[in-house]
Structure formats: structure tokens, C-alpha cells
Design a protein around this motif. Structure first.
Motif, PDB file in Angstrom:
ATOM      1  N   PHE B  65       0.835  -1.191   0.000  1.00 17.56           N
ATOM      2  CA  PHE B  65       0.000   0.000   0.000  1.00 17.56           C
ATOM      3  C   PHE B  65       0.877   1.251   0.000  1.00 17.56           C
ATOM      4  O   PHE B  65       1.851   1.337   0.760  1.00 17.56           O
ATOM      5  N   SER B  66       0.511   2.209  -0.843  1.00 17.70           N
ATOM      6  CA  SER B  66       1.200   3.496  -0.830  1.00 17.70           C
ATOM      7  C   SER B  66       0.194   4.589  -1.132  1.00 17.70           C
ATOM      8  O   SER B  66      -0.800   4.357  -1.815  1.00 17.70           O
ATOM      9  N   ALA B  67       0.441   5.771  -0.608  1.00 16.95           N
ATOM     10  CA  ALA B  67      -0.451   6.903  -0.830  1.00 16.95           C
ATOM     11  C   ALA B  67       0.371   8.144  -1.112  1.00 16.95           C
ATOM     12  O   ALA B  67       1.461   8.313  -0.565  1.00 16.95           O
ATOM     13  N   LYS B  68      -0.189   8.981  -1.986  1.00 14.76           N
ATOM     14  CA  LYS B  68       0.478  10.236  -2.334  1.00 14.76           C
ATOM     15  C   LYS B  68      -0.534  11.356  -2.355  1.00 14.76           C
ATOM     16  O   LYS B  68      -1.729  11.137  -2.572  1.00 14.76           O
ATOM     17  N   MET B  69      -0.015  12.555  -2.138  1.00 11.92           N
ATOM     18  CA  MET B  69      -0.858  13.745  -2.277  1.00 11.92           C
ATOM     19  C   MET B  69       0.002  14.807  -2.953  1.00 11.92           C
ATOM     20  O   MET B  69       0.650  15.619  -2.287  1.00 11.92           O
ATOM     21  N   PRO B  70       0.033  14.810  -4.272  1.00 14.72           N
ATOM     22  CA  PRO B  70       0.914  15.716  -5.004  1.00 14.72           C
ATOM     23  C   PRO B  70       0.509  17.178  -4.900  1.00 14.72           C
ATOM     24  O   PRO B  70       1.362  18.067  -5.061  1.00 14.72           O
ATOM     25  N   ASN B  71      -0.754  17.441  -4.644  1.00 18.44           N
ATOM     26  CA  ASN B  71      -1.217  18.825  -4.466  1.00 18.44           C
ATOM     27  C   ASN B  71      -2.458  18.834  -3.575  1.00 18.44           C
ATOM     28  O   ASN B  71      -2.970  17.759  -3.199  1.00 18.44           O
ATOM     29  N   ALA B  72      -2.936  20.008  -3.270  1.00 22.23           N
ATOM     30  CA  ALA B  72      -4.020  20.150  -2.287  1.00 22.23           C
ATOM     31  C   ALA B  72      -5.354  19.612  -2.779  1.00 22.23           C
ATOM     32  O   ALA B  72      -6.288  19.471  -1.993  1.00 22.23           O
ATOM     33  N   SER B  73      -5.467  19.301  -4.055  1.00 21.35           N
ATOM     34  CA  SER B  73      -6.763  18.897  -4.587  1.00 21.35           C
ATOM     35  C   SER B  73      -6.774  17.467  -5.105  1.00 21.35           C
ATOM     36  O   SER B  73      -7.724  17.062  -5.780  1.00 21.35           O
ATOM     37  N   PHE B  74      -5.754  16.684  -4.778  1.00 27.90           N
ATOM     38  CA  PHE B  74      -5.719  15.335  -5.345  1.00 27.90           C
ATOM     39  C   PHE B  74      -4.863  14.401  -4.495  1.00 27.90           C
ATOM     40  O   PHE B  74      -3.766  14.750  -4.073  1.00 27.90           O
ATOM     41  N   SER B  75      -5.381  13.189  -4.304  1.00 26.12           N
ATOM     42  CA  SER B  75      -4.622  12.167  -3.600  1.00 26.12           C
ATOM     43  C   SER B  75      -4.915  10.814  -4.223  1.00 26.12           C
ATOM     44  O   SER B  75      -5.998  10.596  -4.783  1.00 26.12           O
ATOM     45  N   THR B  76      -3.945   9.921  -4.153  1.00 28.74           N
ATOM     46  CA  THR B  76      -4.128   8.554  -4.639  1.00 28.74           C
ATOM     47  C   THR B  76      -3.723   7.555  -3.569  1.00 28.74           C
ATOM     48  O   THR B  76      -2.833   7.810  -2.752  1.00 28.74           O
ATOM     49  N   LEU B  77      -4.403   6.423  -3.592  1.00 28.68           N
ATOM     50  CA  LEU B  77      -4.037   5.266  -2.775  1.00 28.68           C
ATOM     51  C   LEU B  77      -3.810   4.118  -3.744  1.00 28.68           C
ATOM     52  O   LEU B  77      -4.695   3.784  -4.533  1.00 28.68           O
ATOM     53  N   LYS B  78      -2.614   3.553  -3.688  1.00 26.18           N
ATOM     54  CA  LYS B  78      -2.247   2.513  -4.635  1.00 26.18           C
ATOM     55  C   LYS B  78      -1.985   1.201  -3.909  1.00 26.18           C
ATOM     56  O   LYS B  78      -1.362   1.200  -2.823  1.00 26.18           O
ATOM     57  N   ILE B  79      -2.451   0.121  -4.494  1.00 25.91           N
ATOM     58  CA  ILE B  79      -2.186  -1.215  -3.964  1.00 25.91           C
ATOM     59  C   ILE B  79      -1.519  -2.017  -5.086  1.00 25.91           C
ATOM     60  O   ILE B  79      -2.073  -2.167  -6.172  1.00 25.91           O
ATOM     61  N   GLN B  80      -0.306  -2.476  -4.796  1.00 25.65           N
ATOM     62  CA  GLN B  80       0.447  -3.209  -5.814  1.00 25.65           C
ATOM     63  C   GLN B  80       1.386  -4.207  -5.146  1.00 25.65           C
ATOM     64  O   GLN B  80       2.291  -3.788  -4.419  1.00 25.65           O
ATOM     65  N   PRO B  81       1.219  -5.508  -5.337  1.00 29.67           N
ATOM     66  CA  PRO B  81       0.105  -6.161  -6.048  1.00 29.67           C
ATOM     67  C   PRO B  81      -1.097  -6.350  -5.147  1.00 29.67           C
ATOM     68  O   PRO B  81      -0.958  -6.487  -3.926  1.00 29.67           O
ATOM     69  N   SER B  82      -2.275  -6.364  -5.714  1.00 26.23           N
ATOM     70  CA  SER B  82      -3.490  -6.533  -4.920  1.00 26.23           C
ATOM     71  C   SER B  82      -3.698  -7.997  -4.559  1.00 26.23           C
ATOM     72  O   SER B  82      -3.240  -8.910  -5.287  1.00 26.23           O
ATOM     73  N   GLU B  83      -4.380  -8.224  -3.431  1.00 29.22           N
ATOM     74  CA  GLU B  83      -4.696  -9.570  -2.954  1.00 29.22           C
ATOM     75  C   GLU B  83      -6.179  -9.610  -2.573  1.00 29.22           C
ATOM     76  O   GLU B  83      -6.767  -8.559  -2.255  1.00 29.22           O
ATOM     77  N   PRO B  84      -6.780 -10.805  -2.582  1.00 30.60           N
ATOM     78  CA  PRO B  84      -8.214 -10.901  -2.232  1.00 30.60           C
ATOM     79  C   PRO B  84      -8.550 -10.294  -0.876  1.00 30.60           C
ATOM     80  O   PRO B  84      -9.632  -9.732  -0.707  1.00 30.60           O
ATOM     81  N   ARG B  85      -7.640 -10.367   0.092  1.00 30.21           N
ATOM     82  CA  ARG B  85      -7.930  -9.814   1.414  1.00 30.21           C
ATOM     83  C   ARG B  85      -7.961  -8.286   1.436  1.00 30.21           C
ATOM     84  O   ARG B  85      -8.303  -7.683   2.456  1.00 30.21           O
ATOM     85  N   ASP B  86      -7.598  -7.664   0.315  1.00 22.33           N
ATOM     86  CA  ASP B  86      -7.700  -6.212   0.213  1.00 22.33           C
ATOM     87  C   ASP B  86      -9.125  -5.766  -0.144  1.00 22.33           C
ATOM     88  O   ASP B  86      -9.422  -4.565  -0.164  1.00 22.33           O
ATOM     89  N   SER B  87      -9.982  -6.722  -0.453  1.00 27.20           N
ATOM     90  CA  SER B  87     -11.361  -6.388  -0.808  1.00 27.20           C
ATOM     91  C   SER B  87     -12.035  -5.687   0.368  1.00 27.20           C
ATOM     92  O   SER B  87     -12.054  -6.186   1.494  1.00 27.20           O
ATOM     93  N   ALA B  88     -12.561  -4.492   0.091  1.00 25.80           N
ATOM     94  CA  ALA B  88     -13.134  -3.646   1.142  1.00 25.80           C
ATOM     95  C   ALA B  88     -13.712  -2.409   0.468  1.00 25.80           C
ATOM     96  O   ALA B  88     -13.601  -2.229  -0.748  1.00 25.80           O
ATOM     97  N   VAL B  89     -14.314  -1.542   1.275  1.00 29.87           N
ATOM     98  CA  VAL B  89     -14.699  -0.215   0.798  1.00 29.87           C
ATOM     99  C   VAL B  89     -13.662   0.768   1.313  1.00 29.87           C
ATOM    100  O   VAL B  89     -13.374   0.798   2.517  1.00 29.87           O
ATOM    101  N   TYR B  90     -13.101   1.543   0.412  1.00 29.22           N
ATOM    102  CA  TYR B  90     -12.077   2.516   0.771  1.00 29.22           C
ATOM    103  C   TYR B  90     -12.693   3.919   0.727  1.00 29.22           C
ATOM    104  O   TYR B  90     -13.259   4.322  -0.288  1.00 29.22           O
TER     105      TYR B  90
END
Lengths: 111, 115
Positions: B65-90
Motif C-alpha cells: 500500500f502506498s499513498a500520495k498527495m501531489p497537491n491540495a486537490s488530489f490524492s491517490t491510494l495505490k495497492i500493488q500487487p493486490s490480494e483478495p484480502r484487500d477487498s473492502a470499501v475505501y
């Protein structure tokens, strides 16, 4: 043991009933206490908040905090089917921005 | 105000694939939070930012899991590689500095299913 414990329910009550939802916590530093309501497939939204101990009333809703027992409650009077949702307690100590949430209690109010 | 915007609303992917979740906070809000919600564990804080800087990432479960916020109006959460146990509501949430009770405004969530 989790910092905040909450009975997941579901709690099923008839319309008009008084509902009591509760959370216990272990961290005595918590000062801010909140209740969020989450409808199905939606994000949580703030319902009520209190600071430190005491009661707060807003319409049909009353929030109570008992810091000596590390116990908070949300009462809903004259419950309505539209109150059917998951209720999450949340809390934080002073001067932080991080909230610790309970797991939520699912409430169903049937007509 | 449009509120917190998240995309996509639903994501179905296969194990091992990269997943990127996106969030646009409410304009003017200084704090941004990423949460994961499951039936078993409830709402868990993964990471939060203040003025685009990560403050607490202790809830990020693994290096996948990694997260970035390059500016005040945008953020990303990245999962690499994903696994079935990551299934959830984010969920992404934002709040404004200086509010007494730190009300957080939540987006509609991204429902992730990893097969």
C-alpha cells in the motif's frame, strides 16, 4: 483489545421506540466524542459531537459521555424508519486530528 | 460544494494487479484521510495528510500500500500487487484545520473487489 469497542448489532426496534447505542473506550486521554451515521452504501456523516463529559441534545438525539466509566451513549427518541443506518462512535484526544472509530452498530427501525 | 469526490466507485480486479484509487478533497480543507472499511474490522484509518504531507501512515497494512498527495486537490491510494484480502470499501475524507471537533467529510467510497 481495541481502543474503542462497539456492539455491531444489528439492533432491530419498532417505530417510535427509544434507542440506546453505546461505546466503551480504554484511552483516558480522549476528550472529543462524536457520533457518525452511515446509510447503506454511503460515507459516514457527522451526527453529533461532545467535548469532555456531559450531555448534548439535538432534536430527537441525545449524546452522553461518562468519562469516569469510559462510556458514551447516543439515544434516539421516537425512532423512525429513516433512522435505519449504521451508527459509528468516534473519539480523539486533545490537539490531534486523528479520529478513532468504533466498528459501528447497525440499527433497523421497522414500521 | 461538490463534497469529497472519489473514483472509481467500484473496482473489480484480479489478484496481482495494481489498483489506484483517487480522491479530490473539499476545496480549502487541510487534512485528507484514507480509510478502509470491512465488516470484520470496521473503519480503519490507513494514512492521513496535512497540507499534502503524510503525518501518520501507521495504519497502512503492508508495503503493498502506498499513498500520495501531489497537491491540495488530489490524492491517490495505490495497492500493488493486490490480494483478495484487500477487498473492502475505501473511503477518503477531508477536514479543515482549526475546527474544534475536527469534523471529517467523507466521500462515497470505492468498493474494491479483488478476485
Amino acid at each position: 483489545q481495541k481502543e474503542v469497542e462497539q456492539d455491531p448489532g444489528p439492533l432491530s426496534v419498532p417505530e417510535g421506540a427509544i434507542v440506546s447505542l453505546n461505546c466503551t473506550y480504554s484511552n483516558s486521554a480522549f476528550q472529543y466524542f462524536m457520533w457518525y451515521r452511515q446509510y447503506s452504501r454511503k460515507g459516514p456523516e457527522l451526527l453529533m459531537y461532545t467535548y469532555s463529559s456531559g450531555n448534548k441534545e439535538d432534536g430527537r438525539f441525545t449524546a452522553q459521555v461518562d468519562k469516569s466509566s469510559k462510556y458514551i451513549s447516543l439515544f434516539i427518541r421516537d425512532s423512525q424508519p429513516s433512522d435505519s443506518a449504521t451508527y459509528l462512535c468516534a473519539m480523539s484526544p486533545d490537539n490531534t486530528d486523528k479520529l478513532i472509530f468504533g466498528t459501528g452498530t447497525r440499527l433497523q427501525v421497522f414500521p | 460544494d461538490a463534497g469529497v469526490i472519489q473514483s472509481p466507485r467500484h473496482e473489480v480486479t484480479e489478484m496481482g494487479q495494481e489498483v489506484t484509487l483517487r480522491c479530490k478533497p473539499i476545496s480549502g480543507h487541510d487534512y485528507l484521510f484514507w480509510y478502509r472499511q470491512t465488516m470484520m474490522r470496521g473503519l480503519e484509518l490507513l494514512i492521513y495528510f496535512n497540507n499534502n504531507v503524510p503525518i501518520d501512515d501507521s495504519g497502512m497494512p503492508e508495503d503493498r500500500f502506498s499513498a500520495k498527495m501531489p497537491n491540495a486537490s488530489f490524492s491517490t491510494l495505490k495497492i500493488q500487487p493486490s490480494e483478495p484480502r484487500d477487498s473492502a470499501v475505501y473511503f477518503c475524507a477531508s477536514s479543515a484545520q482549526g475546527t474544534v471537533y475536527n469534523e471529517q467529510f467523507f466521500g462515497p467510497g470505492t468498493r474494491l473487489t479483488v478476485l
